[in-house]
Design a protein around this motif. Structure first.
Motif, mmCIF file in Angstrom:
data_model
loop_
_atom_site.group_PDB
_atom_site.id
_atom_site.type_symbol
_atom_site.label_atom_id
_atom_site.label_comp_id
_atom_site.label_asym_id
_atom_site.label_seq_id
_atom_site.Cartn_x
_atom_site.Cartn_y
_atom_site.Cartn_z
ATOM 1 N N ALA A 60 0.855 -1.187 0.000
ATOM 2 C CA ALA A 60 0.000 0.000 0.000
ATOM 3 C C ALA A 60 0.889 1.234 0.000
ATOM 4 O O ALA A 60 2.013 1.196 0.497
ATOM 5 C CB ALA A 60 -0.924 0.007 1.212
ATOM 6 N N VAL A 61 0.374 2.313 -0.561
ATOM 7 C CA VAL A 61 1.073 3.593 -0.557
ATOM 8 C C VAL A 61 0.202 4.598 0.187
ATOM 9 O O VAL A 61 -1.022 4.605 0.029
ATOM 10 C CB VAL A 61 1.437 4.056 -1.990
ATOM 11 C CG1 VAL A 61 0.212 4.228 -2.857
ATOM 12 C CG2 VAL A 61 2.270 5.312 -1.971
ATOM 13 N N ALA A 67 0.195 13.971 -3.818
ATOM 14 C CA ALA A 67 -0.209 12.643 -4.271
ATOM 15 C C ALA A 67 1.040 11.787 -4.424
ATOM 16 O O ALA A 67 2.119 12.294 -4.744
ATOM 17 C CB ALA A 67 -0.946 12.739 -5.605
ATOM 18 N N ARG A 68 0.894 10.487 -4.196
ATOM 19 C CA ARG A 68 2.000 9.546 -4.340
ATOM 20 C C ARG A 68 1.484 8.297 -5.042
ATOM 21 O O ARG A 68 0.337 7.882 -4.869
ATOM 22 C CB ARG A 68 2.586 9.148 -2.980
ATOM 23 C CG ARG A 68 3.091 10.288 -2.134
ATOM 24 C CD ARG A 68 4.392 10.864 -2.660
ATOM 25 N NE ARG A 68 4.894 11.900 -1.772
ATOM 26 C CZ ARG A 68 4.690 13.199 -1.936
ATOM 27 N NH1 ARG A 68 3.950 13.631 -2.942
ATOM 28 N NH2 ARG A 68 5.201 14.076 -1.101
ATOM 29 N N MET A 117 8.856 5.405 -5.743
ATOM 30 C CA MET A 117 7.757 6.249 -5.292
ATOM 31 C C MET A 117 7.822 7.563 -6.071
ATOM 32 O O MET A 117 8.892 8.176 -6.168
ATOM 33 C CB MET A 117 7.835 6.554 -3.792
ATOM 34 C CG MET A 117 6.648 7.377 -3.289
ATOM 35 S SD MET A 117 6.783 7.880 -1.554
ATOM 36 C CE MET A 117 6.577 6.316 -0.736
ATOM 37 N N TYR A 118 6.682 7.966 -6.632
ATOM 38 C CA TYR A 118 6.595 9.192 -7.427
ATOM 39 C C TYR A 118 5.661 10.186 -6.759
ATOM 40 O O TYR A 118 4.679 9.790 -6.122
ATOM 41 C CB TYR A 118 6.064 8.887 -8.829
ATOM 42 C CG TYR A 118 7.050 8.118 -9.672
ATOM 43 C CD1 TYR A 118 8.051 8.783 -10.372
ATOM 44 C CD2 TYR A 118 6.985 6.735 -9.764
ATOM 45 C CE1 TYR A 118 8.959 8.081 -11.149
ATOM 46 C CE2 TYR A 118 7.887 6.027 -10.529
ATOM 47 C CZ TYR A 118 8.879 6.699 -11.218
ATOM 48 O OH TYR A 118 9.781 6.007 -11.969
ATOM 49 N N ASP A 119 5.949 11.468 -6.950
ATOM 50 C CA ASP A 119 5.020 12.514 -6.483
ATOM 51 C C ASP A 119 4.100 12.907 -7.631
ATOM 52 O O ASP A 119 4.200 12.384 -8.744
ATOM 53 C CB ASP A 119 5.771 13.714 -5.896
ATOM 54 C CG ASP A 119 6.539 14.530 -6.922
ATOM 55 O OD1 ASP A 119 6.393 14.314 -8.152
ATOM 56 O OD2 ASP A 119 7.318 15.401 -6.489
ATOM 57 N N VAL A 125 10.792 10.243 -6.069
ATOM 58 C CA VAL A 125 11.222 10.823 -4.797
ATOM 59 C C VAL A 125 11.866 9.807 -3.857
ATOM 60 O O VAL A 125 12.520 10.197 -2.887
ATOM 61 C CB VAL A 125 10.051 11.545 -4.092
ATOM 62 C CG1 VAL A 125 9.595 12.748 -4.917
ATOM 63 C CG2 VAL A 125 8.889 10.594 -3.823
ATOM 64 N N ALA A 126 11.688 8.521 -4.106
ATOM 65 C CA ALA A 126 12.305 7.482 -3.287
ATOM 66 C C ALA A 126 12.389 6.202 -4.113
ATOM 67 O O ALA A 126 11.542 5.954 -4.973
ATOM 68 C CB ALA A 126 11.505 7.239 -2.020
ATOM 69 N N GLN A 127 13.437 5.401 -3.836
ATOM 70 C CA GLN A 127 13.613 4.165 -4.595
ATOM 71 C C GLN A 127 14.398 3.166 -3.771
ATOM 72 O O GLN A 127 15.319 3.525 -3.045
ATOM 73 C CB GLN A 127 14.361 4.466 -5.895
ATOM 74 C CG GLN A 127 14.687 3.240 -6.718
ATOM 75 C CD GLN A 127 15.436 3.592 -7.984
ATOM 76 O OE1 GLN A 127 15.112 4.567 -8.659
ATOM 77 N NE2 GLN A 127 16.430 2.798 -8.321
ATOM 78 N N GLU A 128 14.015 1.900 -3.895
ATOM 79 C CA GLU A 128 14.803 0.810 -3.324
ATOM 80 C C GLU A 128 14.727 -0.395 -4.238
ATOM 81 O O GLU A 128 13.859 -0.468 -5.113
ATOM 82 C CB GLU A 128 14.351 0.466 -1.899
ATOM 83 C CG GLU A 128 13.044 -0.244 -1.761
ATOM 84 C CD GLU A 128 12.719 -0.558 -0.293
ATOM 85 O OE1 GLU A 128 13.559 -0.344 0.599
ATOM 86 O OE2 GLU A 128 11.613 -1.018 -0.045
ATOM 87 N N HIS A 129 15.676 -1.306 -4.055
ATOM 88 C CA HIS A 129 15.634 -2.552 -4.812
ATOM 89 C C HIS A 129 15.753 -3.717 -3.834
ATOM 90 O O HIS A 129 16.359 -3.599 -2.768
ATOM 91 C CB HIS A 129 16.717 -2.607 -5.897
ATOM 92 C CG HIS A 129 18.109 -2.685 -5.354
ATOM 93 N ND1 HIS A 129 18.846 -1.563 -5.033
ATOM 94 C CD2 HIS A 129 18.884 -3.749 -5.076
ATOM 95 C CE1 HIS A 129 20.025 -1.931 -4.579
ATOM 96 N NE2 HIS A 129 20.081 -3.258 -4.589
#
Length: 139
Positions: A60-61, A67-68, A117-119, A125-129
Motif C-alpha cells: 500500500a502507498v 499525491a503519491r 515512489m513518485y510525487d 522521490v524514493a527508490q529501493e531494490h
C-alpha cells in the motif's frame, strides 16, 4: 589417446553443465518485506519471489501531502519486466493498495525488484531494490 581426450572432454562438459544449472532449478519461494518513506509519505508490503519465473509485489502507498504512487519493475541481468504502477494515493485520502505481478521467462526468473515512489509531478522521490536476500534503499 583419442579415447582419453574424449573421456576428459565429456567429463568437462558434464561438470560445466552441472555448474551452470538454472537458478530457478534450486531456488525456493521467498517472501521479502519492503518499506520506504519520503517525508511522511510511505509505502510498504511484501514481494513474493516464486521458485519459477515470477514475483508478486503487494502493498500500500500512503500520501501525507500531495499525491503519491508506487511503480515496480523486475530484472534478471539484461532482461527486464517494466511492471506497472499503483493508483494514486492522495493526502487526506485512504491508503492505496496494490498488487503487481512480474515475470521473466529466463533462467532464474525475476532476481531483483525495483520499487519507485513518485510525487504528483512524476518525480521519483524514493527508490529501493530488493532481492531474495534483502532490500537496499537507493535514495
Amino acid at each position: 589417446m583419442r579415447k582419453a581426450l574424449l573421456t576428459m572432454a565429456t567429463a568437462a562438459v558434464a561438470t560445466i553443465g552441472l555448474a551452470a544449472a538454472p537458478a530457478h532449478a534450486t531456488a525456493s519461494d521467498v517472501n521479502m518485506s519492503f518499506g520506504m518513506s519520503y517525508g511522511a509519505s510511505t509505502t510498504s508490503g511484501t514481494i513474493h519471489f516464486t521458485d519459477g519465473y515470477s514475483a508478486t509485489v503487494s502493498g500500500a502507498v500512503h500520501a501525507a501531502s500531495g499525491a503519491r504512487r508506487v511503480c515496480v519493475s523486475g530484472e534478471n541481468g539484461s532482461a527486464y519486466d517494466n511492471g506497472d504502477c499503483s493508483n494514486w494515493a492522495y493526502a487526506g485520502g485512504p491508503n492505496q493498495p496494490f498488487t503487481i505481478g512480474l515475470r521473466l521467462t529466463v533462467p532464474g526468473g525475476i532476481q531483483r525488484v525495483y520499487i519507485y515512489m513518485y510525487d504528483e509531478d512524476g518525480t521519483n522521490v524514493a527508490q529501493e531494490h530488493c532481492t531474495r536476500n534483502g532490500c537496499t534503499r537507493d535514495w
